[in-house]
Design a protein around this motif. Structure first.
Motif, PDB file in Angstrom:
ATOM      1  N   GLU A 255       0.946  -1.210   0.075  1.00 48.10           N
ATOM      2  CA  GLU A 255      -0.034   0.089   0.111  1.00 48.10           C
ATOM      3  C   GLU A 255       0.732   1.130   0.031  1.00 48.10           C
ATOM      4  O   GLU A 255       0.298   2.192  -0.373  1.00 48.10           O
ATOM      5  CB  GLU A 255      -1.029  -0.148   1.063  1.00 48.10           C
ATOM      6  CG  GLU A 255      -0.280   0.020   2.493  1.00 48.10           C
ATOM      7  CD  GLU A 255      -1.128   0.315   3.780  1.00 48.10           C
ATOM      8  OE1 GLU A 255      -1.614   1.663   3.953  1.00 48.10           O
ATOM      9  OE2 GLU A 255      -1.459  -0.559   4.377  1.00 48.10           O
ATOM     10  N   VAL A 256       2.239   1.127   0.317  1.00 44.80           N
ATOM     11  CA  VAL A 256       2.960   2.266   0.419  1.00 44.80           C
ATOM     12  C   VAL A 256       3.893   2.527  -0.867  1.00 44.80           C
ATOM     13  O   VAL A 256       4.094   3.654  -1.015  1.00 44.80           O
ATOM     14  CB  VAL A 256       3.818   2.073   1.788  1.00 44.80           C
ATOM     15  CG1 VAL A 256       4.926   3.205   1.661  1.00 44.80           C
ATOM     16  CG2 VAL A 256       3.079   1.842   3.154  1.00 44.80           C
TER      17      VAL A 256
ATOM     18  N   GLN B 233       3.277   5.016  -3.928  1.00 38.65           N
ATOM     19  CA  GLN B 233       3.422   6.507  -3.412  1.00 38.65           C
ATOM     20  C   GLN B 233       4.774   6.830  -3.200  1.00 38.65           C
ATOM     21  O   GLN B 233       5.133   8.273  -3.334  1.00 38.65           O
ATOM     22  CB  GLN B 233       2.657   6.618  -2.267  1.00 38.65           C
ATOM     23  CG  GLN B 233       1.312   6.049  -2.016  1.00 38.65           C
ATOM     24  CD  GLN B 233       0.801   6.250  -0.601  1.00 38.65           C
ATOM     25  OE1 GLN B 233       0.748   7.614   0.088  1.00 38.65           O
ATOM     26  NE2 GLN B 233       0.267   5.216  -0.093  1.00 38.65           N
ATOM     27  N   LEU B 234       5.894   5.947  -3.481  1.00 38.55           N
ATOM     28  CA  LEU B 234       7.145   6.364  -3.296  1.00 38.55           C
ATOM     29  C   LEU B 234       7.970   6.244  -4.566  1.00 38.55           C
ATOM     30  O   LEU B 234       9.195   6.725  -4.831  1.00 38.55           O
ATOM     31  CB  LEU B 234       7.699   5.459  -2.218  1.00 38.55           C
ATOM     32  CG  LEU B 234       6.986   5.220  -1.007  1.00 38.55           C
ATOM     33  CD1 LEU B 234       8.009   4.411   0.057  1.00 38.55           C
ATOM     34  CD2 LEU B 234       7.045   6.483   0.082  1.00 38.55           C
TER      35      LEU B 234
ATOM     36  N   SER C  34       8.175   7.144  -8.910  1.00 41.28           N
ATOM     37  CA  SER C  34       7.740   7.828 -10.284  1.00 41.28           C
ATOM     38  C   SER C  34       8.129   7.345 -11.431  1.00 41.28           C
ATOM     39  O   SER C  34       9.281   6.987 -11.624  1.00 41.28           O
ATOM     40  CB  SER C  34       8.245   9.463 -10.059  1.00 41.28           C
ATOM     41  OG  SER C  34       7.982  10.104 -11.160  1.00 41.28           O
TER      42      SER C  34
ATOM     43  N   THR D  37      13.370   7.773   0.304  1.00 39.83           N
ATOM     44  CA  THR D  37      12.253   7.747   1.279  1.00 39.83           C
ATOM     45  C   THR D  37      12.886   7.580   2.783  1.00 39.83           C
ATOM     46  O   THR D  37      13.939   6.922   2.850  1.00 39.83           O
ATOM     47  CB  THR D  37      11.299   6.682   1.210  1.00 39.83           C
ATOM     48  OG1 THR D  37      10.758   7.011  -0.324  1.00 39.83           O
ATOM     49  CG2 THR D  37      10.392   6.641   2.263  1.00 39.83           C
TER      50      THR D  37
ATOM     51  N   ASN E 290      10.498  11.586  -0.130  1.00 36.71           N
ATOM     52  CA  ASN E 290       9.312  11.083   0.619  1.00 36.71           C
ATOM     53  C   ASN E 290       9.515  10.924   2.266  1.00 36.71           C
ATOM     54  O   ASN E 290      10.695  10.309   2.649  1.00 36.71           O
ATOM     55  CB  ASN E 290       8.946  10.004   0.032  1.00 36.71           C
ATOM     56  CG  ASN E 290       8.718   9.968  -1.389  1.00 36.71           C
ATOM     57  OD1 ASN E 290       7.825  10.825  -1.761  1.00 36.71           O
ATOM     58  ND2 ASN E 290       9.273   9.234  -2.228  1.00 36.71           N
TER      59      ASN E 290
ATOM     60  N   ARG F 293       1.514   7.025   6.873  1.00 41.15           N
ATOM     61  CA  ARG F 293       1.276   8.477   6.344  1.00 41.15           C
ATOM     62  C   ARG F 293       2.237   8.691   5.398  1.00 41.15           C
ATOM     63  O   ARG F 293       3.543   8.647   5.796  1.00 41.15           O
ATOM     64  CB  ARG F 293       0.908   9.416   7.448  1.00 41.15           C
ATOM     65  CG  ARG F 293       0.636  10.820   6.539  1.00 41.15           C
ATOM     66  CD  ARG F 293       0.330  11.795   7.807  1.00 41.15           C
ATOM     67  NE  ARG F 293      -0.129  12.989   7.343  1.00 41.15           N
ATOM     68  CZ  ARG F 293      -0.072  14.324   8.010  1.00 41.15           C
ATOM     69  NH1 ARG F 293       0.007  14.114   9.245  1.00 41.15           N
ATOM     70  NH2 ARG F 293      -0.341  15.262   7.292  1.00 41.15           N
ATOM     71  N   THR F 294       2.077   8.944   4.074  1.00 41.72           N
ATOM     72  CA  THR F 294       3.261   9.569   3.221  1.00 41.72           C
ATOM     73  C   THR F 294       3.126  10.928   2.826  1.00 41.72           C
ATOM     74  O   THR F 294       2.079  11.540   2.567  1.00 41.72           O
ATOM     75  CB  THR F 294       3.399   8.522   1.929  1.00 41.72           C
ATOM     76  OG1 THR F 294       3.532   7.290   2.251  1.00 41.72           O
ATOM     77  CG2 THR F 294       4.314   9.033   1.027  1.00 41.72           C
ATOM     78  N   GLU F 295       4.145  11.631   2.935  1.00 42.17           N
ATOM     79  CA  GLU F 295       4.274  13.055   2.670  1.00 42.17           C
ATOM     80  C   GLU F 295       5.526  13.234   1.870  1.00 42.17           C
ATOM     81  O   GLU F 295       6.681  12.502   1.724  1.00 42.17           O
ATOM     82  CB  GLU F 295       4.442  14.041   3.839  1.00 42.17           C
ATOM     83  CG  GLU F 295       3.321  13.605   4.888  1.00 42.17           C
ATOM     84  CD  GLU F 295       3.503  14.343   6.196  1.00 42.17           C
ATOM     85  OE1 GLU F 295       2.932  15.437   6.595  1.00 42.17           O
ATOM     86  OE2 GLU F 295       4.028  13.690   7.212  1.00 42.17           O
ATOM     87  N   ARG F 296       5.254  14.251   0.925  1.00 40.43           N
ATOM     88  CA  ARG F 296       6.505  14.905   0.125  1.00 40.43           C
ATOM     89  C   ARG F 296       7.282  15.863   1.015  1.00 40.43           C
ATOM     90  O   ARG F 296       6.718  16.931   1.585  1.00 40.43           O
ATOM     91  CB  ARG F 296       5.942  15.301  -1.106  1.00 40.43           C
ATOM     92  CG  ARG F 296       5.279  14.326  -2.015  1.00 40.43           C
ATOM     93  CD  ARG F 296       6.334  13.499  -2.574  1.00 40.43           C
ATOM     94  NE  ARG F 296       7.151  14.126  -3.842  1.00 40.43           N
ATOM     95  CZ  ARG F 296       8.180  13.511  -4.663  1.00 40.43           C
ATOM     96  NH1 ARG F 296       8.340  12.211  -4.394  1.00 40.43           N
ATOM     97  NH2 ARG F 296       8.503  14.223  -5.680  1.00 40.43           N
TER      98      ARG F 296
END
Length: 311
Positions: free
Chosen positions: A135-136, A139-140, A142, A149, A286, A300-303
């Protein structure tokens, strides 16, 4: 509960001499499922570490002979061959078990030369969980390529478990997730991620992962960068300025980075200069923060820089 669910506990018991093994065998099966460590302390009764504290098994106290027999089993009667690992305060047993040690340190010029008269043994039960990174990871990445990360959580929050599964998934790749296989170099200084034993990883870290264990992270990163042509360099717990410097150099050479840090959240992270410098240098794109809610881990993933974050 199935036998498989308590298999880690049962295999950990096999590292104990028979008399102690029988005492640990009487622990309730429900407690075996959640057990985190088996602990021996000379002169004290053995215990099992559960999420809510240590369960005292009662009965006779652990003897020096019990500790010695346990070390013989863990090292397969080759305790002298394991002297360097013992000096560092731990052993890695077959099956991925990390065995922590305490005793009397013999030092020279501030350096620990050996650990003798072992008085405490802590057998950590590995809980390698596969699939949690699914699931993570998207998001990490491109375009199917991983971007650097940093994983955060309070101690015991599951950073190493997530790191291990991310390494595995990055290494193998996933057509379903749109992530291609990556060459991963893992600096496993304390042997907790891959748990190398006899040259083989006891945990699944993927088909395209090269592991350097029992080597200081800063040196391992430099060595693997030069020798293994990694696309991703993974390390557990950046703690020293030398670690941060090595990571910064690796990033400058084009490798993506995957690392963990002790921090409750981004705000407490950037209070520490070592991490603030890495973030402000653009080393990590990340940040994944792990929290535990109702007994379940949330990711929770943030840039970076995060919205409203302090730099």
């Amino acid at each position: 509960m199935t036998t498989k669910e308590s298999d880690g506990y049962d295999r950990a018991m096999m590292l104990l001499p028979y008399e102690l093994r029988e005492r640990f065998r009487h622990v309730l099966r429900q407690d075996r499922l959640h057990a985190e460590e088996l602990r021996l302390r000379t002169g004290r009764t053995p215990t099992v570490l559960l999420p809510d504290g240590e369960l005292d098994l009662g009965g006779a106290a652990v003897r020096t002979e019990d500790i010695e027999k346990t070390l013989d089993i863990v090292t397969r009667a080759s305790i002298h061959a394991a002297a360097e690992s013992i000096r560092m305060g731990f052993l890695t047993a077959q099956g991925g078990f990390r065995v922590g040690l305490c005793g009397s340190a013999v030092t020279t010029g501030g350096r620990v030369d050996m650990l003798r008269s072992i008085s405490s043994v802590c057998i950590r039960i590995p809980h390698a969980v596969t699939g949690i990174a699914e699931e993570v990871l998207p998001q990490l990445c491109s375009g199917g390529t991983f971007e650097s990360t940093l994983l955060l959580s309070a101690p015991g929050g599951g950073k190493t478990t997530l790191l291990r599964d991310l390494v595995r998934l990055l290494s193998d790749g996933s057509a379903e997730l749109g992530v291609r296989p990556h060459r991963v170099a893992l600096a496993d200084e304390r042997g907790e991620v891959a748990a190398m034993y006899g040259g083989a990883a006891q945990h699944d870290v993927g088909a395209h992962t090269d592991v350097m264990d029992m080597c200081p992270k800063a040196q391992a990163v430099t060595m693997m960068l030069r020798a293994m042509n990694p696309e991703v360099i993974a390390v557990d717990e950046i703690t020293a300025p030398a670690d941060a410097e090595a990571m910064n150099s690796a990033f400058g050479c084009g490798a993506a980075l995957l690392a963990t840090a002790h921090a409750k959240n981004v705000h407490t992270l950037i209070e520490k200069e070592i991490y603030r410098r890495l973030l402000n240098a653009g080393v990590f794109r990340n940040i994944v923060t792990i929290t535990v809610e109702g007994g379940c881990r949330r990711y929770r993933t943030e840039r970076w820089p995060v919205s409203g974050g302090t730099q």
